[in-house]
Design an enzyme around this catalytic site. Structure first.
Site, PDB file in Angstrom:
ATOM      1  N   ASN A  13      52.623 155.346  -6.380  1.00 42.39           N
ATOM      2  CA  ASN A  13      53.451 154.779  -7.442  1.00 42.39           C
ATOM      3  C   ASN A  13      53.643 155.860  -8.502  1.00 42.39           C
ATOM      4  O   ASN A  13      52.712 156.193  -9.220  1.00 42.39           O
ATOM      5  CB  ASN A  13      52.728 153.549  -8.027  1.00 42.39           C
ATOM      6  CG  ASN A  13      53.413 153.019  -9.282  1.00 42.39           C
ATOM      7  OD1 ASN A  13      54.563 153.345  -9.562  1.00 42.39           O
ATOM      8  ND2 ASN A  13      52.693 152.193 -10.037  1.00 42.39           N
ATOM      9  N   TRP A  14      54.855 156.386  -8.559  1.00 38.75           N
ATOM     10  CA  TRP A  14      55.114 157.511  -9.475  1.00 38.75           C
ATOM     11  C   TRP A  14      55.336 157.078 -10.916  1.00 38.75           C
ATOM     12  O   TRP A  14      55.424 157.914 -11.808  1.00 38.75           O
ATOM     13  CB  TRP A  14      56.334 158.309  -8.996  1.00 38.75           C
ATOM     14  CG  TRP A  14      56.060 159.198  -7.828  1.00 38.75           C
ATOM     15  CD1 TRP A  14      54.843 159.401  -7.199  1.00 38.75           C
ATOM     16  CD2 TRP A  14      56.999 160.031  -7.129  1.00 38.75           C
ATOM     17  NE1 TRP A  14      54.988 160.295  -6.165  1.00 38.75           N
ATOM     18  CE2 TRP A  14      56.301 160.696  -6.097  1.00 38.75           C
ATOM     19  CE3 TRP A  14      58.364 160.260  -7.272  1.00 38.75           C
ATOM     20  CZ2 TRP A  14      56.932 161.595  -5.226  1.00 38.75           C
ATOM     21  CZ3 TRP A  14      58.998 161.149  -6.402  1.00 38.75           C
ATOM     22  CH2 TRP A  14      58.286 161.806  -5.396  1.00 38.75           C
ATOM     23  N   LYS A  15      55.488 155.782 -11.147  1.00 39.51           N
ATOM     24  CA  LYS A  15      55.724 155.286 -12.512  1.00 39.51           C
ATOM     25  C   LYS A  15      56.925 156.026 -13.125  1.00 39.51           C
ATOM     26  O   LYS A  15      57.871 156.331 -12.403  1.00 39.51           O
ATOM     27  CB  LYS A  15      54.450 155.420 -13.347  1.00 39.51           C
ATOM     28  CG  LYS A  15      53.243 154.826 -12.599  1.00 39.51           C
ATOM     29  CD  LYS A  15      52.010 154.662 -13.420  1.00 39.51           C
ATOM     30  CE  LYS A  15      50.917 154.045 -12.567  1.00 39.51           C
ATOM     31  NZ  LYS A  15      49.726 153.722 -13.300  1.00 39.51           N
ATOM     32  N   HIS A  99      53.378 144.737 -11.190  1.00 45.74           N
ATOM     33  CA  HIS A  99      52.401 145.768 -11.574  1.00 45.74           C
ATOM     34  C   HIS A  99      51.855 145.435 -12.964  1.00 45.74           C
ATOM     35  O   HIS A  99      52.583 144.918 -13.825  1.00 45.74           O
ATOM     36  CB  HIS A  99      53.076 147.147 -11.584  1.00 45.74           C
ATOM     37  CG  HIS A  99      52.087 148.252 -11.764  1.00 45.74           C
ATOM     38  ND1 HIS A  99      51.609 148.606 -13.000  1.00 45.74           N
ATOM     39  CD2 HIS A  99      51.442 149.038 -10.865  1.00 45.74           C
ATOM     40  CE1 HIS A  99      50.720 149.592 -12.853  1.00 45.74           C
ATOM     41  NE2 HIS A  99      50.606 149.863 -11.564  1.00 45.74           N
ATOM     42  N   GLU A 101      51.323 147.139 -15.491  1.00 48.89           N
ATOM     43  CA  GLU A 101      52.070 147.705 -16.623  1.00 48.89           C
ATOM     44  C   GLU A 101      53.310 146.863 -16.933  1.00 48.89           C
ATOM     45  O   GLU A 101      53.701 146.740 -18.097  1.00 48.89           O
ATOM     46  CB  GLU A 101      52.425 149.179 -16.329  1.00 48.89           C
ATOM     47  CG  GLU A 101      51.173 150.051 -16.452  1.00 48.89           C
ATOM     48  CD  GLU A 101      51.165 151.294 -15.586  1.00 48.89           C
ATOM     49  OE1 GLU A 101      52.233 151.722 -15.112  1.00 48.89           O
ATOM     50  OE2 GLU A 101      50.060 151.846 -15.370  1.00 48.89           O
ATOM     51  N   GLU A 171      44.550 145.562  -8.182  1.00 54.04           N
ATOM     52  CA  GLU A 171      44.437 146.664  -9.128  1.00 54.04           C
ATOM     53  C   GLU A 171      43.762 146.173 -10.403  1.00 54.04           C
ATOM     54  O   GLU A 171      44.436 145.639 -11.300  1.00 54.04           O
ATOM     55  CB  GLU A 171      45.822 147.218  -9.470  1.00 54.04           C
ATOM     56  CG  GLU A 171      46.561 147.780  -8.279  1.00 54.04           C
ATOM     57  CD  GLU A 171      47.583 148.825  -8.711  1.00 54.04           C
ATOM     58  OE1 GLU A 171      47.488 149.955  -8.231  1.00 54.04           O
ATOM     59  OE2 GLU A 171      48.436 148.509  -9.543  1.00 54.04           O
ATOM     60  N   GLY A 177      44.533 154.399 -14.257  1.00 54.08           N
ATOM     61  CA  GLY A 177      44.778 155.556 -15.120  1.00 54.08           C
ATOM     62  C   GLY A 177      43.605 155.906 -16.017  1.00 54.08           C
ATOM     63  O   GLY A 177      43.744 156.705 -16.939  1.00 54.08           O
ATOM     64  N   SER A 217      42.766 154.531 -10.082  1.00 54.63           N
ATOM     65  CA  SER A 217      42.052 155.813 -10.023  1.00 54.63           C
ATOM     66  C   SER A 217      41.595 156.190  -8.610  1.00 54.63           C
ATOM     67  O   SER A 217      40.495 156.720  -8.443  1.00 54.63           O
ATOM     68  CB  SER A 217      40.884 155.820 -11.013  1.00 54.63           C
ATOM     69  OG  SER A 217      41.365 155.641 -12.343  1.00 54.63           O
TER      70      SER A 217
END
Ligand code: PGA
Length: 257
Positions: A13-15, A99, A101, A171, A177, A217
């Site tokens: 997942n490159w965000k 997700h 975020e 997650e 992160g 992570s």
């Protein structure tokens, strides 16, 4: 459980990272490292602007491309949004949904997750539905209640057939992160809970086939321990997916054992 039923999935997942030129450099770097048939389904979720280029570069080396989000309507006056059909048109095969975020910063709810999930399934996208508790929820002993709520409401109204393509990513928000990975045992506990829960609400057979990814992570040096857990079928990788060498090392977790 029979893990042979479930092909591992390693998804990056490159965000909000990488331009088109950086996307090209990533695929040039990873191509020789993952060439040939793989024991795992390999997926990359770039930002929308790089999706099409990633599809072109990923196809010849067997990397499937995922969106990071979608809107649930087919089309309409929804400025800034992108539909499932548009993602299919761009060549995407997967999409992330829910997700943390999105949940934390952009108002994603279990109800919007459910609508997006149905839109993705309707368009033939493979949804990767993200669930997981915050640190405060874990410390308050609410992990299972939170997962239960996210699964009940997020997956509401699906038949067993509709459910079958779905991938779930566990997650824990406190591990994303932060460099603080869940121990393999903590991850396994949550994965077993999720599988059990799906066994009760969808069917035992659907639960056996369900691929559950761990995210938070994940790095080349912790992937093997995580993958050794019986209910862990792959990983959703953020930071370490930006580097082709680190991501390829995670994809090749089986060579490290
Ligand atoms: P991380 O992100 O690997 O950087 O912790 C995981 C994710 O958000 O999917």
């Amino acid at each position: 459980m029979n893990p042979q039923l479930r092909k591992p999935v390693i998804a990056g997942n490159w965000k909000m990272y990488k331009t088109i030129a950086e996307t090209e450099a990533f695929f040039t770097g990873i191509a020789p490292l993952v060439a040939g048939p793989s024991h795992a389904d390999i997926v990359i979720a770039p930002p929308f602007t790089a999706l099409r280029r990633a599809v072109e570069l990923g196809a010849p080396i067997g990397i499937g491309i995922s969106a990071q989000d979608l809107h649930w309507e087919k089309e309409g006056a929804f400025t800034g949004e992108i539909s499932a059909a548009m993602l299919r048109d761009a060549g995407c095969r997967y999409t992330l949904i829910g997700h943390s975020e999105r949940r934390q910063f952009f108002g994603e709810t279990d109800q919007s997750v459910n609508k997006k999930l149905k839109a993705a399934l309707g368009a033939g996208l493979i949804p990767i539905v993200c669930v997981g508790e915050t640190l405060a929820e874990r410390e308050a002993g609410q992990t299972e209640a939170v997962l239960d709520r996210q699964l009940t409401q997020g997956l509401a109204g699906l038949t067993e057939a509709a459910f079958s393509p779905i991938i779930i990513a566990y997650e824990p928000v406190w591990a994303i992160g932060t460099g603080r990975t869940a121990t393999p045992e903590i991850a396994q506990q949550a994965h077993a809970f999720i599988r059990n829960r799906v066994g009760g609400t969808i069917s035992p057979a659907a639960a056996q086939r369900l691929r559950i990814l761990y995210g938070g992570s994940v790095k080349p040096d912790n992937i093997a321990g995580l993958m050794a857990q019986p209910d862990l079928d792959g990983a959703l990788v953020g930071g370490a997916s930006l580097d082709p060498h680190a991501f390829a090392d995670i994809v090749r977790f089986d060579r490290k054992r």
